[in-house]
Write a protein that holds these residues in place. Structure first.
Motif, mmCIF file in Angstrom:
data_model
loop_
_atom_site.group_PDB
_atom_site.id
_atom_site.type_symbol
_atom_site.label_atom_id
_atom_site.label_comp_id
_atom_site.label_asym_id
_atom_site.label_seq_id
_atom_site.Cartn_x
_atom_site.Cartn_y
_atom_site.Cartn_z
ATOM 1 N N GLU A 6 0.839 -1.201 0.000
ATOM 2 C CA GLU A 6 0.000 0.000 0.000
ATOM 3 C C GLU A 6 0.871 1.247 0.000
ATOM 4 O O GLU A 6 2.000 1.237 0.487
ATOM 5 C CB GLU A 6 -0.909 0.056 1.234
ATOM 6 C CG GLU A 6 -1.857 -1.114 1.380
ATOM 7 C CD GLU A 6 -1.370 -2.088 2.414
ATOM 8 O OE1 GLU A 6 -2.192 -2.766 3.040
ATOM 9 O OE2 GLU A 6 -0.139 -2.179 2.598
ATOM 10 N N GLY A 8 0.268 5.917 -0.212
ATOM 11 C CA GLY A 8 -0.641 7.040 -0.355
ATOM 12 C C GLY A 8 -1.221 7.580 0.927
ATOM 13 O O GLY A 8 -1.950 8.575 0.903
ATOM 14 N N THR A 19 -5.768 9.503 -1.848
ATOM 15 C CA THR A 19 -5.951 8.301 -2.657
ATOM 16 C C THR A 19 -4.907 7.273 -2.247
ATOM 17 O O THR A 19 -3.708 7.557 -2.297
ATOM 18 C CB THR A 19 -5.815 8.594 -4.152
ATOM 19 O OG1 THR A 19 -6.827 9.523 -4.544
ATOM 20 C CG2 THR A 19 -5.995 7.315 -4.961
ATOM 21 N N SER A 21 -3.160 3.522 -2.824
ATOM 22 C CA SER A 21 -2.894 2.548 -3.873
ATOM 23 C C SER A 21 -2.422 1.248 -3.242
ATOM 24 O O SER A 21 -1.813 1.258 -2.164
ATOM 25 C CB SER A 21 -1.808 3.070 -4.826
ATOM 26 O OG SER A 21 -2.197 4.275 -5.430
ATOM 27 N N CYS A 22 -2.700 0.165 -3.928
ATOM 28 C CA CYS A 22 -2.256 -1.150 -3.469
ATOM 29 C C CYS A 22 -1.774 -1.922 -4.693
ATOM 30 O O CYS A 22 -2.576 -2.294 -5.557
ATOM 31 C CB CYS A 22 -3.378 -1.894 -2.771
ATOM 32 S SG CYS A 22 -2.985 -3.610 -2.363
ATOM 33 N N ALA A 23 -0.475 -2.127 -4.768
ATOM 34 C CA ALA A 23 0.112 -2.843 -5.888
ATOM 35 C C ALA A 23 0.282 -4.317 -5.524
ATOM 36 O O ALA A 23 0.877 -4.647 -4.493
ATOM 37 C CB ALA A 23 1.465 -2.234 -6.244
ATOM 38 N N ARG A 70 -9.970 -0.543 -9.637
ATOM 39 C CA ARG A 70 -8.798 -1.367 -9.915
ATOM 40 C C ARG A 70 -8.362 -1.169 -11.356
ATOM 41 O O ARG A 70 -9.178 -0.910 -12.239
ATOM 42 C CB ARG A 70 -9.080 -2.840 -9.623
ATOM 43 C CG ARG A 70 -9.976 -3.554 -10.587
ATOM 44 C CD ARG A 70 -10.411 -4.903 -10.049
ATOM 45 N NE ARG A 70 -9.290 -5.784 -9.739
ATOM 46 C CZ ARG A 70 -9.399 -6.913 -9.038
ATOM 47 N NH1 ARG A 70 -10.579 -7.304 -8.575
ATOM 48 N NH2 ARG A 70 -8.352 -7.671 -8.799
ATOM 49 N N THR A 76 -3.182 -3.148 -9.779
ATOM 50 C CA THR A 76 -3.268 -2.180 -8.683
ATOM 51 C C THR A 76 -4.728 -1.856 -8.382
ATOM 52 O O THR A 76 -5.530 -1.722 -9.302
ATOM 53 C CB THR A 76 -2.510 -0.891 -9.031
ATOM 54 O OG1 THR A 76 -1.136 -1.209 -9.283
ATOM 55 C CG2 THR A 76 -2.590 0.124 -7.897
ATOM 56 N N TYR A 78 -7.202 0.879 -5.998
ATOM 57 C CA TYR A 78 -7.146 2.227 -5.440
ATOM 58 C C TYR A 78 -8.324 2.440 -4.500
ATOM 59 O O TYR A 78 -9.374 1.819 -4.627
ATOM 60 C CB TYR A 78 -7.200 3.266 -6.563
ATOM 61 C CG TYR A 78 -6.111 3.106 -7.590
ATOM 62 C CD1 TYR A 78 -6.350 2.381 -8.762
ATOM 63 C CD2 TYR A 78 -4.862 3.683 -7.406
ATOM 64 C CE1 TYR A 78 -5.361 2.233 -9.708
ATOM 65 C CE2 TYR A 78 -3.867 3.536 -8.358
ATOM 66 C CZ TYR A 78 -4.121 2.810 -9.496
ATOM 67 O OH TYR A 78 -3.128 2.663 -10.435
ATOM 68 N N GLN A 80 -10.050 5.960 -3.430
ATOM 69 C CA GLN A 80 -10.158 7.415 -3.435
ATOM 70 C C GLN A 80 -11.037 7.815 -2.259
ATOM 71 O O GLN A 80 -12.192 7.399 -2.178
ATOM 72 C CB GLN A 80 -10.772 7.903 -4.754
ATOM 73 C CG GLN A 80 -11.120 9.378 -4.776
ATOM 74 C CD GLN A 80 -9.897 10.281 -4.774
ATOM 75 O OE1 GLN A 80 -8.944 10.010 -5.478
ATOM 76 N NE2 GLN A 80 -9.920 11.335 -3.977
ATOM 77 N N CYS A 94 -4.797 -3.183 2.553
ATOM 78 C CA CYS A 94 -5.268 -3.810 1.331
ATOM 79 C C CYS A 94 -5.203 -5.323 1.542
ATOM 80 O O CYS A 94 -4.282 -5.817 2.202
ATOM 81 C CB CYS A 94 -4.360 -3.384 0.179
ATOM 82 S SG CYS A 94 -4.619 -4.235 -1.364
#
Length: 122
Positions: A6, A8, A19, A21-23, A70, A76, A78, A80, A94
């Motif tokens: 994760e 952000g 926002t 993010s999770c990669a 996604r 990834t 997201y 928001q 995540c």
């Protein structure tokens, strides 16, 4: 194995936006269900949102303010977050399932990220 990272999180004033993010990497599959959870100090880990093949489900507390999405090309997901409130302050996690179906309970997720801190000041 699936690895989730994760990013952000941060400090924001009430009413502001962030926002997350999770990669995903490793054996992540683009159609498997993904989820967002959060845990405030001294509280249990709570469901925030889940993205599955058939739709997105939100917790009532964030509905209308948070949007999950996604990008399969980037592996990834997201989150928001708009109109943030002090009560949104928590570590946000995540999570990923190994199946396509959505789940609202944390125990149904096999893989977890390390979490990212979100702090909303009043």
């Amino acid at each position: 194995q699936v690895q989730l990272v994760e990013s952000g999180g941060g400090l924001v004033q009430a009413g502001g936006s962030l926002t997350l993010s999770c990669a995903a990497s490793g054996r992540a599959k683009e159609n498997n269900a993904m989820g967002w959870f959060r845990q405030a100090p001294g509280k249990e880990r709570d469901f925030v949102a889940t993205i599955a093949w058939n739709g997105i489900v939100y917790a009532e507390s964030v509905k209308g303010r948070f949007t999950a999405s996604r990008d399969n090309a980037k592996n990834t997901v997201y989150l928001q977050m708009n109109s943030l409130k002090p009560e949104d302050t928590a570590v946000y996690y995540c999570a990923a399932r190994s199946v396509r179906t959505a789940a609202l309970r944390s125990e149904n997720y096999e893989y977890w990220g390390q979490g990212t801190q979100v702090t909303v000041s009043s």
